[in-house]
Design a protein around this motif. Structure first.
Motif, short mmCIF file in Angstrom:
data_model
loop_
_atom_site.label_atom_id
_atom_site.label_comp_id
_atom_site.label_asym_id
_atom_site.label_seq_id
_atom_site.Cartn_x
_atom_site.Cartn_y
_atom_site.Cartn_z
N ARG A 183 0.83 -1.22 0.00
CA ARG A 183 0.00 0.00 0.00
C ARG A 183 0.86 1.26 0.00
O ARG A 183 0.57 2.22 -0.72
N LEU A 184 1.90 1.25 0.82
CA LEU A 184 2.77 2.42 0.88
C LEU A 184 3.46 2.66 -0.45
O LEU A 184 3.49 3.79 -0.96
N GLN A 185 3.98 1.61 -1.05
CA GLN A 185 4.73 1.76 -2.30
C GLN A 185 3.83 2.22 -3.44
O GLN A 185 4.17 3.15 -4.18
N VAL A 186 2.68 1.58 -3.61
CA VAL A 186 1.81 1.94 -4.73
C VAL A 186 1.21 3.33 -4.54
O VAL A 186 1.02 4.08 -5.51
N THR A 187 0.95 3.71 -3.29
CA THR A 187 0.42 5.05 -3.04
C THR A 187 1.46 6.12 -3.33
O THR A 187 1.14 7.17 -3.90
N LEU A 188 2.71 5.88 -2.95
CA LEU A 188 3.78 6.85 -3.22
C LEU A 188 3.98 7.06 -4.73
O LEU A 188 4.09 8.19 -5.21
N ILE A 189 4.02 5.95 -5.47
CA ILE A 189 4.22 6.06 -6.92
C ILE A 189 3.04 6.77 -7.58
O ILE A 189 3.22 7.60 -8.48
N THR A 190 1.82 6.47 -7.13
CA THR A 190 0.64 7.13 -7.68
C THR A 190 0.63 8.61 -7.35
O THR A 190 0.34 9.46 -8.21
N ALA A 191 0.94 8.94 -6.10
CA ALA A 191 0.96 10.34 -5.68
C ALA A 191 2.00 11.12 -6.47
O ALA A 191 1.77 12.27 -6.87
N ARG A 192 3.15 10.51 -6.71
CA ARG A 192 4.19 11.19 -7.48
C ARG A 192 3.70 11.50 -8.90
O ARG A 192 3.93 12.59 -9.43
N LEU A 193 3.02 10.55 -9.54
CA LEU A 193 2.49 10.76 -10.88
C LEU A 193 1.52 11.93 -10.91
O LEU A 193 1.62 12.83 -11.76
N PHE A 194 0.57 11.95 -9.96
CA PHE A 194 -0.45 13.00 -9.96
C PHE A 194 0.12 14.36 -9.57
O PHE A 194 -0.29 15.40 -10.09
N LEU A 195 1.09 14.36 -8.64
CA LEU A 195 1.70 15.63 -8.24
C LEU A 195 2.56 16.21 -9.37
O LEU A 195 2.60 17.43 -9.56
N ARG A 196 3.24 15.36 -10.10
CA ARG A 196 4.00 15.83 -11.26
C ARG A 196 3.04 16.46 -12.29
O ARG A 196 3.32 17.50 -12.88
N ARG A 197 1.91 15.80 -12.50
CA ARG A 197 0.94 16.30 -13.46
C ARG A 197 0.37 17.63 -12.99
O ARG A 197 0.20 18.56 -13.79
N LEU A 198 0.06 17.73 -11.70
CA LEU A 198 -0.43 19.00 -11.15
C LEU A 198 0.59 20.09 -11.32
O LEU A 198 0.26 21.22 -11.72
N ASP A 199 1.84 19.77 -11.03
CA ASP A 199 2.91 20.75 -11.14
C ASP A 199 3.04 21.26 -12.58
O ASP A 199 3.21 22.47 -12.82
N GLN A 200 2.95 20.37 -13.53
CA GLN A 200 3.03 20.75 -14.95
C GLN A 200 1.84 21.61 -15.34
O GLN A 200 2.00 22.60 -16.06
N ARG A 201 0.65 21.26 -14.87
CA ARG A 201 -0.55 22.05 -15.22
C ARG A 201 -0.45 23.46 -14.66
O ARG A 201 -0.74 24.44 -15.36
N ILE A 202 -0.05 23.58 -13.41
CA ILE A 202 0.03 24.90 -12.79
C ILE A 202 1.16 25.71 -13.40
O ILE A 202 1.01 26.93 -13.63
N SER A 203 2.28 25.08 -13.71
CA SER A 203 3.41 25.79 -14.31
C SER A 203 3.07 26.33 -15.69
O SER A 203 3.61 27.35 -16.14
N ALA A 204 2.15 25.63 -16.41
CA ALA A 204 1.79 26.04 -17.76
C ALA A 204 0.77 27.16 -17.79
O ALA A 204 0.52 27.73 -18.84
#
Length: 293
Positions: free
Chosen positions: A271-292
């Motif tokens: 649970r910890l591993q899959v949640t971390l990897i998923t959170a990283r994907l979504f946070l990267r996407r959020l960061d790209q959206r806001i930066s654009a």
């Protein structure tokens, strides 16, 4: 710069385990001498010598000569701790060591090797074998994006950057509970972290904060958010009726009933591993959206 194989939490736990096993200066000094590190080590107590050993391993990046060849001193320390007799494995330090290793991407398994004494087996006239504990990587070490400590660090940085403080607090509590072996508390905080992360992302992308949780998740799949969750990646429901990843993970983090035979530690690690990897994907996407914007 590559992240060291073992977190300082893991190294500290290994030192605690070795403190129980190496209870005389002569035994400890022999071990340190064999590693070629005696000149680095001072201290009047066993604990102080072991702490100095850990400091050398972390700061000076020296290697140690072991039966497996020359390895980083960090690994030599951890592998020596893993080999301690069974009676030491009821100590709280052992629980911390195994939890730290899981988070570093390792597990401890049993293996059979030839007896170093050279004694013969009484059954087949071949060399006698003994059972030893060894480290094994849980995942390949040469694939990008699978180092969970790197994932945690990037997630922490992005949570801080976008002021997602409540989600960050839940993640911190989840990892702290994991490191002390409190699997139920870690699982609960991971569920709350995942929920709050999705809710906060929805609000940042324009959803009304007063909307209920399920409406916020619907918003992330709507045109109003971009959409943020992508139907063609099966992240959300679509007209093809395929399973949706976001809700699937949500269900996996909220199982009902008991599951006899499943290891709580294995399940919590997953649970910890899959949640971390998923959170990283979504946070990267959020960061790209806001930066654009």
């Amino acid at each position: 710069m590559r992240v060291p194989e073992f977190h300082t939490f893991t190294l500290a736990a290994a030192i605690e385990v070795l403190e129980r096993e190496y209870d005389t200066h002569d035994r400890l000094d022999t071990l340190i001498f064999g590693w070629g590190c005696l000149d680095y080590i001072g201290g009047s107590t066993i604990k102080r010598k072991l702490l100095e050993l850990a400091r050398v391993a972390e700061k000076l990046h020296v290697t140690a000569r072991t039966a497996s060849g020359d390895v980083p001193l960090q690994r030599a320390i951890v592998e020596e701790a893993v080999k301690v007799p069974e009676y030491h494995r009821y100590d709280p330090a052992w629980l911390k060591l195994t939890a730290g290793l899981r988070f570093d991407g390792f597990e401890i398994v049993s293996d059979r090797v030839p007896d170093p004494s050279g004694r013969q087996s009484i059954f087949d006239n071949g060399p006698r074998e003994i059972k030893v504990a060894v480290l094994r990587r849980m995942l390949p070490d040469d694939l990008p994006g699978l180092d969970f400590r790197e994932a945690e660090s990037e997630v922490d940085n992005l949570l801080l950057k976008h002021k997602l403080t409540v989600a960050a607090g839940h993640l911190n509590q989840a990892t702290s509970a994991f490191q002390r072996g409190d699997w139920a508390a870690s699982n609960a905080q991971l569920r709350t972290f995942y929920q709050d992360l999705l809710d906060r992302i929805a609000v940042k992308l324009g959803c009304d904060e007063s909307e209920p949780d399920f409406k916020k998740r619907d918003y992330l799949a709507s045109e109003g958010s971009g959409p943020f969750l992508l139907a063609h990646y099966n992240e959300w429901e679509n007209d093809r009726g395929k399973p949706a990843f976001v809700l699937g993970l949500w269900a996996r983090l909220h199982p009902e009933g008991s599951h006899p035979g499943l290891s709580e530690e294995d399940d919590c690690t997953f649970r910890l591993q899959v949640t971390l990897i998923t959170a990283r994907l979504f946070l990267r996407r959020l960061d790209q959206r806001i930066s654009a914007q």
